[in-house]
Design a protein around this motif. Sequence first.
Motif, PDB file in Angstrom:
ATOM      1  N   GLU A   1       0.815  -1.224   0.000  1.00 31.59           N
ATOM      2  CA  GLU A   1       0.000   0.000   0.000  1.00 31.59           C
ATOM      3  C   GLU A   1       0.845   1.268   0.000  1.00 31.59           C
ATOM      4  OE1 GLU A   1      -1.952   1.105   3.890  1.00 31.59           O
ATOM      5  OE2 GLU A   1      -1.213  -0.880   4.461  1.00 31.59           O
ATOM      6  N   TYR A   2       1.998   1.257   0.629  1.00 25.44           N
ATOM      7  CA  TYR A   2       2.864   2.435   0.658  1.00 25.44           C
ATOM      8  C   TYR A   2       3.392   2.740  -0.742  1.00 25.44           C
ATOM      9  CZ  TYR A   2       2.650   1.956   5.698  1.00 25.44           C
ATOM     10  OH  TYR A   2       2.201   1.873   6.987  1.00 25.44           O
ATOM     11  N   TRP A   3       3.799   1.690  -1.438  1.00 27.81           N
ATOM     12  CA  TRP A   3       4.319   1.856  -2.796  1.00 27.81           C
ATOM     13  C   TRP A   3       3.218   2.371  -3.714  1.00 27.81           C
ATOM     14  CZ3 TRP A   3       8.409  -2.257  -4.446  1.00 27.81           C
ATOM     15  CH2 TRP A   3       9.357  -2.403  -3.423  1.00 27.81           C
ATOM     16  N   GLN A   4       1.989   1.893  -3.483  1.00 30.15           N
ATOM     17  CA  GLN A   4       0.870   2.347  -4.312  1.00 30.15           C
ATOM     18  C   GLN A   4       0.529   3.818  -4.055  1.00 30.15           C
ATOM     19  OE1 GLN A   4      -0.639   0.868  -6.963  1.00 30.15           O
ATOM     20  NE2 GLN A   4       1.174  -0.403  -6.672  1.00 30.15           N
ATOM     21  N   ILE A   5       0.669   4.266  -2.815  1.00 31.92           N
ATOM     22  CA  ILE A   5       0.444   5.680  -2.498  1.00 31.92           C
ATOM     23  C   ILE A   5       1.483   6.542  -3.217  1.00 31.92           C
ATOM     24  CG2 ILE A   5       0.535   7.407  -0.646  1.00 31.92           C
ATOM     25  CD1 ILE A   5      -0.743   5.214   1.187  1.00 31.92           C
ATOM     26  N   VAL A   6       2.741   6.096  -3.212  1.00 34.69           N
ATOM     27  CA  VAL A   6       3.804   6.807  -3.933  1.00 34.69           C
ATOM     28  C   VAL A   6       3.455   6.860  -5.422  1.00 34.69           C
ATOM     29  CG1 VAL A   6       6.228   6.697  -4.663  1.00 34.69           C
ATOM     30  CG2 VAL A   6       5.629   6.275  -2.272  1.00 34.69           C
ATOM     31  N   ASN A   7       3.059   5.738  -5.960  1.00 36.90           N
ATOM     32  CA  ASN A   7       2.702   5.629  -7.376  1.00 36.90           C
ATOM     33  C   ASN A   7       1.572   6.603  -7.724  1.00 36.90           C
ATOM     34  OD1 ASN A   7       3.159   4.269  -9.854  1.00 36.90           O
ATOM     35  ND2 ASN A   7       1.391   2.959  -9.509  1.00 36.90           N
ATOM     36  N   GLN A   8       0.513   6.607  -6.915  1.00 43.37           N
ATOM     37  CA  GLN A   8      -0.643   7.457  -7.171  1.00 43.37           C
ATOM     38  C   GLN A   8      -0.299   8.935  -6.988  1.00 43.37           C
ATOM     39  OE1 GLN A   8      -3.456   6.359  -8.507  1.00 43.37           O
ATOM     40  NE2 GLN A   8      -4.139   8.471  -8.648  1.00 43.37           N
ATOM     41  N   THR A   9       0.520   9.253  -6.000  1.00 43.68           N
ATOM     42  CA  THR A   9       0.917  10.642  -5.743  1.00 43.68           C
ATOM     43  C   THR A   9       1.681  11.201  -6.940  1.00 43.68           C
ATOM     44  OG1 THR A   9       0.996  10.237  -3.362  1.00 43.68           O
ATOM     45  CG2 THR A   9       2.197  12.152  -4.175  1.00 43.68           C
ATOM     46  N   SER A  10       2.591  10.417  -7.474  1.00 49.04           N
ATOM     47  CA  SER A  10       3.329  10.860  -8.652  1.00 49.04           C
ATOM     48  C   SER A  10       2.382  11.076  -9.827  1.00 49.04           C
ATOM     49  CB  SER A  10       4.404   9.832  -9.030  1.00 49.04           C
ATOM     50  OG  SER A  10       5.058  10.227 -10.216  1.00 49.04           O
TER      51      SER A  10
ATOM     52  N   GLU B   1      -0.764  11.908  -9.719  1.00 48.38           N
ATOM     53  CA  GLU B   1      -1.555  13.120  -9.481  1.00 48.38           C
ATOM     54  C   GLU B   1      -0.756  14.384  -9.810  1.00 48.38           C
ATOM     55  OE1 GLU B   1      -2.832  12.752  -5.424  1.00 48.38           O
ATOM     56  OE2 GLU B   1      -4.145  11.052  -5.898  1.00 48.38           O
ATOM     57  N   ILE B   2       0.540  14.362  -9.566  1.00 43.06           N
ATOM     58  CA  ILE B   2       1.379  15.549  -9.796  1.00 43.06           C
ATOM     59  C   ILE B   2       1.826  15.639 -11.251  1.00 43.06           C
ATOM     60  CG2 ILE B   2       3.615  16.602  -9.229  1.00 43.06           C
ATOM     61  CD1 ILE B   2       3.132  15.587  -6.336  1.00 43.06           C
ATOM     62  N   HIS B   3       2.214  14.518 -11.834  1.00 44.02           N
ATOM     63  CA  HIS B   3       2.814  14.532 -13.177  1.00 44.02           C
ATOM     64  C   HIS B   3       1.901  14.025 -14.292  1.00 44.02           C
ATOM     65  CE1 HIS B   3       6.689  15.651 -11.551  1.00 44.02           C
ATOM     66  NE2 HIS B   3       6.620  14.660 -10.695  1.00 44.02           N
ATOM     67  N   GLY B   4       0.763  13.414 -13.919  1.00 43.87           N
ATOM     68  CA  GLY B   4      -0.130  12.876 -14.936  1.00 43.87           C
ATOM     69  C   GLY B   4       0.358  11.584 -15.559  1.00 43.87           C
ATOM     70  N   LYS B   5       1.364  10.976 -14.925  1.00 46.57           N
ATOM     71  CA  LYS B   5       1.870   9.674 -15.385  1.00 46.57           C
ATOM     72  C   LYS B   5       2.458   8.948 -14.188  1.00 46.57           C
ATOM     73  CE  LYS B   5       6.439  11.299 -16.659  1.00 46.57           C
ATOM     74  NZ  LYS B   5       7.507  11.321 -17.606  1.00 46.57           N
ATOM     75  N   TYR B   6       2.555   7.630 -14.327  1.00 45.88           N
ATOM     76  CA  TYR B   6       3.114   6.831 -13.235  1.00 45.88           C
ATOM     77  C   TYR B   6       4.638   6.838 -13.304  1.00 45.88           C
ATOM     78  CZ  TYR B   6      -1.629   5.273 -12.420  1.00 45.88           C
ATOM     79  OH  TYR B   6      -2.964   5.246 -12.135  1.00 45.88           O
ATOM     80  N   PRO B   7       5.294   6.804 -12.153  1.00 49.39           N
ATOM     81  CA  PRO B   7       6.767   6.837 -12.131  1.00 49.39           C
ATOM     82  C   PRO B   7       7.366   5.475 -12.462  1.00 49.39           C
ATOM     83  CG  PRO B   7       5.949   6.613  -9.902  1.00 49.39           C
ATOM     84  CD  PRO B   7       4.734   6.751 -10.804  1.00 49.39           C
TER      85      PRO B   7
ATOM     86  N   SER C   1       7.662  11.558   4.866  1.00 46.94           N
ATOM     87  CA  SER C   1       6.217  11.762   4.940  1.00 46.94           C
ATOM     88  C   SER C   1       5.638  11.932   3.544  1.00 46.94           C
ATOM     89  CB  SER C   1       5.905  13.005   5.780  1.00 46.94           C
ATOM     90  OG  SER C   1       6.318  14.173   5.086  1.00 46.94           O
ATOM     91  N   LEU C   2       4.328  11.803   3.435  1.00 47.87           N
ATOM     92  CA  LEU C   2       3.670  12.016   2.152  1.00 47.87           C
ATOM     93  C   LEU C   2       3.875  13.460   1.686  1.00 47.87           C
ATOM     94  CD1 LEU C   2       1.986  10.842  -0.092  1.00 47.87           C
ATOM     95  CD2 LEU C   2      -0.070  11.363   1.230  1.00 47.87           C
ATOM     96  N   LYS C   3       3.878  14.392   2.628  1.00 44.00           N
ATOM     97  CA  LYS C   3       4.121  15.802   2.275  1.00 44.00           C
ATOM     98  C   LYS C   3       5.510  15.964   1.648  1.00 44.00           C
ATOM     99  CE  LYS C   3       4.309  20.422   4.210  1.00 44.00           C
ATOM    100  NZ  LYS C   3       5.116  21.129   5.136  1.00 44.00           N
ATOM    101  N   GLU C   4       6.521  15.316   2.246  1.00 46.61           N
ATOM    102  CA  GLU C   4       7.882  15.391   1.702  1.00 46.61           C
ATOM    103  C   GLU C   4       7.959  14.753   0.316  1.00 46.61           C
ATOM    104  OE1 GLU C   4      11.119  15.140   5.191  1.00 46.61           O
ATOM    105  OE2 GLU C   4       9.644  13.516   5.253  1.00 46.61           O
ATOM    106  N   ILE C   5       7.251  13.649   0.124  1.00 40.09           N
ATOM    107  CA  ILE C   5       7.237  12.990  -1.182  1.00 40.09           C
ATOM    108  C   ILE C   5       6.666  13.938  -2.223  1.00 40.09           C
ATOM    109  CG2 ILE C   5       6.138  11.147  -2.534  1.00 40.09           C
ATOM    110  CD1 ILE C   5       6.401   9.376   0.000  1.00 40.09           C
ATOM    111  N   LYS C   6       5.544  14.582  -1.888  1.00 37.63           N
ATOM    112  CA  LYS C   6       4.921  15.524  -2.823  1.00 37.63           C
ATOM    113  C   LYS C   6       5.880  16.663  -3.159  1.00 37.63           C
ATOM    114  CE  LYS C   6       0.122  14.629  -1.589  1.00 37.63           C
ATOM    115  NZ  LYS C   6      -1.096  15.133  -0.956  1.00 37.63           N
ATOM    116  N   GLU C   7       6.575  17.181  -2.140  1.00 41.10           N
ATOM    117  CA  GLU C   7       7.523  18.273  -2.368  1.00 41.10           C
ATOM    118  C   GLU C   7       8.658  17.835  -3.289  1.00 41.10           C
ATOM    119  OE1 GLU C   7       8.633  19.388   1.616  1.00 41.10           O
ATOM    120  OE2 GLU C   7       6.783  20.516   1.932  1.00 41.10           O
ATOM    121  N   LEU C   8       9.159  16.619  -3.104  1.00 40.51           N
ATOM    122  CA  LEU C   8      10.238  16.105  -3.954  1.00 40.51           C
ATOM    123  C   LEU C   8       9.749  15.877  -5.381  1.00 40.51           C
ATOM    124  CD1 LEU C   8      11.951  13.629  -1.493  1.00 40.51           C
ATOM    125  CD2 LEU C   8      12.980  15.669  -2.476  1.00 40.51           C
TER     126      LEU C   8
END
Length: 131
Positions: free
Chosen positions: A86-95, A97-103, A121-128
């Motif tokens: 689930e953590y990896w999927q959150i990273v995948n989905q967050t990317s 949402e920001i870039h319009g494509k999966y990392p 944190s998820l906030k730090e991931i979004k910032e990166l």
Amino acid sequence: SKEYASIFNLKNISELSEETVDSINDLYEIILRRSADTHGLQYFGSYLENKDMTLSEIRNSILLSDEFRSLPVETRELKKTYMSNEYWQIVNQTSYEIHGKYPDAKIVRAYGIFFESGDISLKEIKELFEK
């Protein structure tokens, strides 16, 4: 070189604590899939021990490095593990949402490991991802 080390106030590797060396090597192994080289140990180890950078800042620096970006896409992870974490999927989905494509899988893996362990944190991931 000694001149370079002196200009940037870098310690010799032998002067770094075992904890510092282990921490830097762990980051390199997770992110770059290799042990830290002499320059990386000296540079990041000195900055960590001199309190010029935190371990989180060093992690972020490596995640944003040209070397990480130039690594081939990760192919060794089992798709089942990738899809079920689930953590990896959150990273995948967050990317997405920001870039319009999966990392690439290498990004999901590295960020996912840190996210799952609570080191980022998820906030730090979004910032990166926004950099």
